[in-house]
Design a protein around this motif. Sequence first.
Motif, PDB file in Angstrom:
ATOM      1  N   THR A  21       0.836  -1.205   0.000  1.00  0.00           N
ATOM      2  CA  THR A  21       0.000   0.000   0.000  1.00  0.00           C
ATOM      3  C   THR A  21       0.867   1.249   0.000  1.00  0.00           C
ATOM      4  O   THR A  21       0.587   2.231  -0.707  1.00  0.00           O
ATOM      5  N   ALA A  22       1.951   1.223   0.782  1.00  0.00           N
ATOM      6  CA  ALA A  22       2.849   2.374   0.834  1.00  0.00           C
ATOM      7  C   ALA A  22       3.565   2.589  -0.497  1.00  0.00           C
ATOM      8  O   ALA A  22       3.862   3.734  -0.871  1.00  0.00           O
ATOM      9  N   LEU A  23       3.820   1.508  -1.226  1.00  0.00           N
ATOM     10  CA  LEU A  23       4.566   1.623  -2.481  1.00  0.00           C
ATOM     11  C   LEU A  23       3.849   2.477  -3.519  1.00  0.00           C
ATOM     12  O   LEU A  23       4.499   3.103  -4.371  1.00  0.00           O
ATOM     13  N   VAL A  24       2.517   2.489  -3.503  1.00  0.00           N
ATOM     14  CA  VAL A  24       1.786   3.246  -4.513  1.00  0.00           C
ATOM     15  C   VAL A  24       1.662   4.722  -4.146  1.00  0.00           C
ATOM     16  O   VAL A  24       1.152   5.518  -4.932  1.00  0.00           O
ATOM     17  N   LEU A  25       2.113   5.084  -2.944  1.00  0.00           N
ATOM     18  CA  LEU A  25       2.062   6.477  -2.516  1.00  0.00           C
ATOM     19  C   LEU A  25       3.341   7.197  -2.922  1.00  0.00           C
ATOM     20  O   LEU A  25       4.367   6.576  -3.206  1.00  0.00           O
ATOM     21  N   SER A  26       3.278   8.506  -2.922  1.00  0.00           N
ATOM     22  CA  SER A  26       4.482   9.292  -3.158  1.00  0.00           C
ATOM     23  C   SER A  26       5.383   9.197  -1.927  1.00  0.00           C
ATOM     24  O   SER A  26       4.907   8.911  -0.825  1.00  0.00           O
ATOM     25  N   PRO A  27       6.693   9.423  -2.079  1.00  0.00           N
ATOM     26  CA  PRO A  27       7.593   9.362  -0.917  1.00  0.00           C
ATOM     27  C   PRO A  27       7.157  10.274   0.224  1.00  0.00           C
ATOM     28  O   PRO A  27       7.253   9.907   1.397  1.00  0.00           O
ATOM     29  N   GLY A  28       6.658  11.458  -0.118  1.00  0.00           N
ATOM     30  CA  GLY A  28       6.198  12.373   0.926  1.00  0.00           C
ATOM     31  C   GLY A  28       5.026  11.816   1.712  1.00  0.00           C
ATOM     32  O   GLY A  28       4.963  11.940   2.941  1.00  0.00           O
ATOM     33  N   GLU A  29       4.077  11.176   1.001  1.00  0.00           N
ATOM     34  CA  GLU A  29       2.917  10.588   1.668  1.00  0.00           C
ATOM     35  C   GLU A  29       3.316   9.394   2.525  1.00  0.00           C
ATOM     36  O   GLU A  29       2.724   9.142   3.581  1.00  0.00           O
ATOM     37  N   ARG A  30       4.331   8.655   2.088  1.00  0.00           N
ATOM     38  CA  ARG A  30       4.790   7.513   2.884  1.00  0.00           C
ATOM     39  C   ARG A  30       5.336   7.962   4.228  1.00  0.00           C
ATOM     40  O   ARG A  30       5.129   7.314   5.249  1.00  0.00           O
ATOM     41  N   PHE A  31       6.066   9.081   4.240  1.00  0.00           N
ATOM     42  CA  PHE A  31       6.679   9.561   5.476  1.00  0.00           C
ATOM     43  C   PHE A  31       5.747  10.449   6.296  1.00  0.00           C
ATOM     44  O   PHE A  31       5.711  10.345   7.522  1.00  0.00           O
TER      45      PHE A  31
END
Length: 368
Positions: free
Chosen positions: A51-61
Amino acid sequence: MSHDSSLLKLMTRYKDQFKAYLGLLICWIVLLALTTHYSRDYFNYHCWFNTALVLSPGERFFGLHSLVRDPAYSMLQALGTLFLPFEVFFAALILLALSIKFFALKRLVPTLSFLYVLPYFMVLSFLHEGTQIRIALALSVALWSLIWFAQGRRKQSLLLLCFACAFHLSAATFFLVFLLKGLYDRYGTRLLIALGVFGVILAYTGLVQEMLMWLGDKTNARYMAYSVGAIYHRQNSTGLFAYFPLFVGALTLLVWKIYQPIQPAWQELKKMALISGFLAIVILGIFRFNVVIASRLADLLLLPVVLVLGAALVQLVEQKRRFLLAVLILLLLAYGGARGLVTYLPAPNYVYFCPSDSKLNEDRKNAQ
């Protein structure tokens, strides 16, 4: 002659250190193999990672989910998604959790033997490093907090426990242990008697259950997943929960009767182990209406108990009490076998379903 003696001591020390690190590596390999092949939670962690992989790096953090739900773990996951495949990431987490505990214990015992870690490995490792990695990481940091508290570094200990809660909020249970430790130093066994009476009163009223359900419903708390529905009705399918308080009581009693610490830090840890064990029994009674919540809280509180029990086993070796040592090792091995079977046997009709993946696929279809 003295030079030869010094060289021999140095070689012995390096040999002992090598054996300790080799033991850590073996424990990691065993738990990694069990987790990747048999753990049901492993699939859930893989879901969150995907699920985290499909998010942008900023959204992951810095997404809302990352900042609210177990933020320290979410940050580690976000970092892992940038550089590692999930399998390597999860293997690294297991090693990290074990290593943090390993070096925390080395702060107390420069030369480790397997007996120091046998109680933890048999009682808790299958459930934590072998399944619930967020709790494993939280307990690893909490172990440092317990040791610092025992060594008199109270403020640093409390701050470190706050950090442990960032991996899993259940680590906050040890704030209660610290509070009870302070009260115990002041009031002695009268505190334990009062706690026991209070626990019996709560255990035989519906107040806690009603409050828990009301609060969970209002806040959409995660523990509600274990309080209603299929998981709630399947709990204690093995019937072993009824014997768990006896096991916790037996471990606590063994720590009390067998271990006679000399060092001040171990004396403090023994007190915290006895308080934690007693509190675990009280919690098992109060929350007996929900096996999952009761057993998970009790498992957390066993951390200082198994830590001190390991030191007790080493002390039995020094005292040459071989029969009692053998009996305790067999008890731990038997419990570890039962824990492993309960933890890793496939649950009947268990469906591996990732809601996040389903939702993402649905969103993509709608977008098209």
